[in-house]
Design a protein around this motif. Structure first.
Motif, PDB file in Angstrom:
ATOM      1  N   LYS A 195       0.830  -1.199   0.000  1.00 37.62           N
ATOM      2  CA  LYS A 195       0.000   0.000   0.000  1.00 37.62           C
ATOM      3  C   LYS A 195       0.867   1.253   0.000  1.00 37.62           C
ATOM      4  O   LYS A 195       1.801   1.374   0.792  1.00 37.62           O
ATOM      5  N   VAL A 196       0.517   2.185  -0.868  1.00 39.21           N
ATOM      6  CA  VAL A 196       1.139   3.504  -0.906  1.00 39.21           C
ATOM      7  C   VAL A 196       0.070   4.537  -0.585  1.00 39.21           C
ATOM      8  O   VAL A 196      -1.040   4.482  -1.127  1.00 39.21           O
ATOM      9  N   ASN A 197       0.370   5.454   0.303  1.00 36.75           N
ATOM     10  CA  ASN A 197      -0.552   6.519   0.672  1.00 36.75           C
ATOM     11  C   ASN A 197       0.007   7.863   0.222  1.00 36.75           C
ATOM     12  O   ASN A 197       1.226   8.050   0.164  1.00 36.75           O
ATOM     13  N   LEU A 198      -0.901   8.794  -0.063  1.00 39.92           N
ATOM     14  CA  LEU A 198      -0.494  10.139  -0.436  1.00 39.92           C
ATOM     15  C   LEU A 198      -0.787  11.110   0.701  1.00 39.92           C
ATOM     16  O   LEU A 198      -1.885  11.116   1.250  1.00 39.92           O
ATOM     17  N   ASN A 199       0.193  11.911   1.044  1.00 40.61           N
ATOM     18  CA  ASN A 199      -0.026  13.045   1.941  1.00 40.61           C
ATOM     19  C   ASN A 199      -0.241  14.274   1.074  1.00 40.61           C
ATOM     20  O   ASN A 199       0.670  14.692   0.356  1.00 40.61           O
ATOM     21  N   TYR A 200      -1.431  14.850   1.135  1.00 41.65           N
ATOM     22  CA  TYR A 200      -1.733  16.007   0.297  1.00 41.65           C
ATOM     23  C   TYR A 200      -1.088  17.255   0.889  1.00 41.65           C
ATOM     24  O   TYR A 200      -0.944  17.375   2.104  1.00 41.65           O
ATOM     25  N   PRO A 201      -0.699  18.210   0.058  1.00 43.41           N
ATOM     26  CA  PRO A 201      -0.058  19.430   0.563  1.00 43.41           C
ATOM     27  C   PRO A 201      -1.006  20.246   1.437  1.00 43.41           C
ATOM     28  O   PRO A 201      -2.190  20.365   1.136  1.00 43.41           O
ATOM     29  N   TYR A 202      -0.481  20.785   2.533  1.00 42.10           N
ATOM     30  CA  TYR A 202      -1.290  21.625   3.413  1.00 42.10           C
ATOM     31  C   TYR A 202      -1.405  23.043   2.879  1.00 42.10           C
ATOM     32  O   TYR A 202      -2.485  23.620   2.817  1.00 42.10           O
ATOM     33  N   CYS A 203      -0.281  23.602   2.521  1.00 46.83           N
ATOM     34  CA  CYS A 203      -0.288  24.996   2.091  1.00 46.83           C
ATOM     35  C   CYS A 203      -0.418  25.086   0.572  1.00 46.83           C
ATOM     36  O   CYS A 203       0.428  24.572  -0.159  1.00 46.83           O
ATOM     37  N   LEU A 204      -1.498  25.713   0.125  1.00 46.61           N
ATOM     38  CA  LEU A 204      -1.732  25.861  -1.303  1.00 46.61           C
ATOM     39  C   LEU A 204      -1.422  27.275  -1.777  1.00 46.61           C
ATOM     40  O   LEU A 204      -1.811  27.675  -2.866  1.00 46.61           O
ATOM     41  N   LYS A 205      -0.718  28.028  -0.952  1.00 46.09           N
ATOM     42  CA  LYS A 205      -0.383  29.404  -1.305  1.00 46.09           C
ATOM     43  C   LYS A 205       0.942  29.512  -2.048  1.00 46.09           C
ATOM     44  O   LYS A 205       1.257  30.553  -2.604  1.00 46.09           O
ATOM     45  N   PHE A 324     -15.543  16.609   4.258  1.00 48.93           N
ATOM     46  CA  PHE A 324     -15.326  17.996   4.660  1.00 48.93           C
ATOM     47  C   PHE A 324     -13.862  18.393   4.808  1.00 48.93           C
ATOM     48  O   PHE A 324     -13.553  19.469   5.271  1.00 48.93           O
ATOM     49  N   GLY A 325     -12.964  17.508   4.385  1.00 46.68           N
ATOM     50  CA  GLY A 325     -11.581  17.908   4.247  1.00 46.68           C
ATOM     51  C   GLY A 325     -10.839  18.221   5.530  1.00 46.68           C
ATOM     52  O   GLY A 325     -11.192  17.780   6.616  1.00 46.68           O
ATOM     53  N   CYS A 326      -9.775  19.022   5.368  1.00 45.66           N
ATOM     54  CA  CYS A 326      -8.872  19.365   6.461  1.00 45.66           C
ATOM     55  C   CYS A 326      -9.084  20.814   6.893  1.00 45.66           C
ATOM     56  O   CYS A 326      -8.754  21.739   6.146  1.00 45.66           O
ATOM     57  N   PRO A 327      -9.631  21.046   8.086  1.00 46.31           N
ATOM     58  CA  PRO A 327      -9.837  22.423   8.551  1.00 46.31           C
ATOM     59  C   PRO A 327      -8.535  23.212   8.689  1.00 46.31           C
ATOM     60  O   PRO A 327      -8.528  24.425   8.519  1.00 46.31           O
ATOM     61  N   TYR A 328      -7.445  22.510   8.993  1.00 44.42           N
ATOM     62  CA  TYR A 328      -6.168  23.206   9.136  1.00 44.42           C
ATOM     63  C   TYR A 328      -5.747  23.845   7.819  1.00 44.42           C
ATOM     64  O   TYR A 328      -5.195  24.945   7.793  1.00 44.42           O
ATOM     65  N   ARG A 329      -6.035  23.160   6.703  1.00 45.11           N
ATOM     66  CA  ARG A 329      -5.720  23.737   5.404  1.00 45.11           C
ATOM     67  C   ARG A 329      -6.516  25.023   5.192  1.00 45.11           C
ATOM     68  O   ARG A 329      -6.010  26.002   4.643  1.00 45.11           O
ATOM     69  N   SER A 330      -7.778  25.018   5.627  1.00 50.29           N
ATOM     70  CA  SER A 330      -8.598  26.224   5.517  1.00 50.29           C
ATOM     71  C   SER A 330      -8.032  27.351   6.371  1.00 50.29           C
ATOM     72  O   SER A 330      -8.015  28.510   5.967  1.00 50.29           O
ATOM     73  N   ILE A 331      -7.555  27.013   7.560  1.00 44.52           N
ATOM     74  CA  ILE A 331      -6.960  28.014   8.444  1.00 44.52           C
ATOM     75  C   ILE A 331      -5.719  28.625   7.793  1.00 44.52           C
ATOM     76  O   ILE A 331      -5.509  29.846   7.816  1.00 44.52           O
ATOM     77  N   LEU A 332      -4.885  27.783   7.189  1.00 46.59           N
ATOM     78  CA  LEU A 332      -3.683  28.288   6.523  1.00 46.59           C
ATOM     79  C   LEU A 332      -4.026  29.225   5.371  1.00 46.59           C
ATOM     80  O   LEU A 332      -3.293  30.174   5.094  1.00 46.59           O
ATOM     81  N   LEU A 333      -5.162  28.946   4.721  1.00 46.83           N
ATOM     82  CA  LEU A 333      -5.567  29.767   3.584  1.00 46.83           C
ATOM     83  C   LEU A 333      -6.310  31.024   4.013  1.00 46.83           C
ATOM     84  O   LEU A 333      -6.673  31.856   3.186  1.00 46.83           O
ATOM     85  N   GLY A 334      -6.554  31.161   5.331  1.00 50.29           N
ATOM     86  CA  GLY A 334      -7.082  32.407   5.839  1.00 50.29           C
ATOM     87  C   GLY A 334      -8.568  32.467   6.107  1.00 50.29           C
ATOM     88  O   GLY A 334      -9.080  33.527   6.468  1.00 50.29           O
ATOM     89  N   PRO A 339     -14.869  25.333   3.774  1.00 51.69           N
ATOM     90  CA  PRO A 339     -14.293  23.989   3.730  1.00 51.69           C
ATOM     91  C   PRO A 339     -12.987  23.946   2.959  1.00 51.69           C
ATOM     92  O   PRO A 339     -12.707  24.819   2.132  1.00 51.69           O
ATOM     93  N   ASP A 340     -12.223  22.947   3.217  1.00 49.61           N
ATOM     94  CA  ASP A 340     -10.946  22.708   2.571  1.00 49.61           C
ATOM     95  C   ASP A 340     -11.117  22.691   1.045  1.00 49.61           C
ATOM     96  O   ASP A 340     -11.793  21.826   0.500  1.00 49.61           O
ATOM     97  N   PRO A 341     -10.509  23.645   0.332  1.00 49.00           N
ATOM     98  CA  PRO A 341     -10.715  23.718  -1.116  1.00 49.00           C
ATOM     99  C   PRO A 341     -10.139  22.529  -1.873  1.00 49.00           C
ATOM    100  O   PRO A 341     -10.644  22.173  -2.935  1.00 49.00           O
ATOM    101  N   LEU A 342      -9.079  21.910  -1.345  1.00 49.06           N
ATOM    102  CA  LEU A 342      -8.488  20.768  -2.035  1.00 49.06           C
ATOM    103  C   LEU A 342      -9.450  19.582  -2.034  1.00 49.06           C
ATOM    104  O   LEU A 342      -9.758  19.009  -3.087  1.00 49.06           O
TER     105      LEU A 342
END
Length: 363
Positions: A195-205, A324-334, A339-342
């Protein structure tokens, strides 16, 4: 291809985030320090280390109210704190909890002693590796800037030699987005991995990370993996394929599902990335799981998903499967109220790809 999806109970999201699930799963952050300096890491580097007595207190609270527990050790690099891992595993076993353990690691510190302990305690292992040597060593480096691939490969081969099952986590970032399929195939062809898992990027800026490109790459790579290997990345399967066919969904954020993160400063929070207020409570102020669950710090986090559902997600036909994604990503995006746009865009792309029309009457 049109997918007929079983209808999901619209109340399941709230059932997953109720108190019955709270405290069954803890992240134990042993310390923030790491022997690597990966260029995309968001964990602060400091010398704060978890007081083992604080971990014991949380375990005592859980043992009084729960029968089972999943413990995931975290850092920094968890294996820098191997003695604490050993002590916590032994303490959990003495507590009588039916427990399982997981250990994400950068793989550079694995040796026979550590692997023997991992094997004898049936600890799940996730090793971070971003692909072939050239790609991995662009981002995953030692403090002197040298690449880590050769050392990580040695650690993985030691796991294989000793019969330890493991998974690999590939972090998506600007260094491997253009050749992600190649790098996953490289891992599948060069290691004994299931099994291979992907860690999606947190910061999209970052200027080199484009949301649309990331979404397209994740979908296209998994389509090709399914067609060629009858295999999808673990995160893609669990988040999208499994819910589509089983009719069961889950929240993407473990903090919504009742996970507790124990930080090295003695704070408890729903998120690995947030160790301070308004989302963290000092453990000395808590004497029961109910106190932690009802605290404003954890309630603030649970209220985010309610804002999503009753706000921008209200009319979305895919609301009942996106997680509903990752709230931390939303916080980083301001904007933590959105909801998490990714995950939002990724869900829409996948559902349209396979012709799923959504549950428009779910609300």
């Amino acid at each position: 291809m049109v997918i007929v999806m079983k209808k999901i109970d619209k109340d399941i999201i709230f059932k997953l985030s109720d108190f019955d699930h709270f405290g069954n799963y803890i992240y134990t952050v042993l310390g923030h320090d790491c022997n690597l300096r990966c260029k995309y890491c968001f964990i602060p580097k400091d010398n704060i280390r978890l007081d083992i007595k604080v971990a014991y207190k949380l375990l005592d609270i859980i043992a009084k109210e729960r029968d089972s527990l999943s413990v995931r050790f975290y850092g920094g690099e968890p294996l820098l704190y191997f003695s604490k891992i050993r002590d916590i595993v032994n303490y959990v076993k003495k507590s009588g909890l039916d427990a399982d353990f997981a250990l994400p690691t950068n793989g550079t510190l694995l040796n026979k002693k550590i692997i023997d302990f991992i094997k004898s305690n049936n600890i799940s292992v996730m090793v971070s590796l971003d692909g072939d040597k050239k790609t991995n060593d662009m981002m995953r480096v030692f403090p002197d800037g040298s690449g880590t691939y050769d050392v990580v490969r040695r650690g993985i081969k030691l796991l294989e030699k000793n019969g330890v099952d493991y998974q690999v986590a590939v972090t998506i970032n600007k260094h491997n987005i253009p050749n992600l399929l190649h790098n996953i195939e490289y891992i599948l062809n060069n290691f004994n991995i299931k099994k291979v898992n992907l860690n999606y990027p947190y910061c999209l800026k970052e200027k080199d990370i484009n949301l649309k490109e990331v979404v397209n790459v994740i979908v296209d790579v998994n389509k090709k993996l399914i067609a060629k290997y009858r295999l999808a990345t673990g995160d893609f399967y669990e988040t999208f394929i499994k819910p589509i066919f089983s009719g069961k969904t889950s929240l993407h954020c473990g903090g919504f599902e009742g996970h507790i993160v124990l930080h090295p400063n003695g704070n408890l929070s729903p998120c690995l990335a947030l160790s301070q207020q308004p989302y963290a409570i000092f453990i000395e102020k808590a004497n029961s799981l109910k106190e932690i669950y009802l605290s404003k710090h954890f309630s603030n986090w649970r209220n985010l998903v309610i804002k999503y559902i009753n706000g921008p997600c209200l009319k979305c036909p895919y609301w009942n499967i996106c997680g509903f994604g990752c709230p931390y990503r939303s916080i980083l995006l301001g904007d933590q109220d959105l909801p998490d746009p990714l995950m939002c865009n990724l869900t829409k792309r996948i559902m349209k790809e396979y012709g799923y029309k959504g549950d428009r009457d779910a609300r």
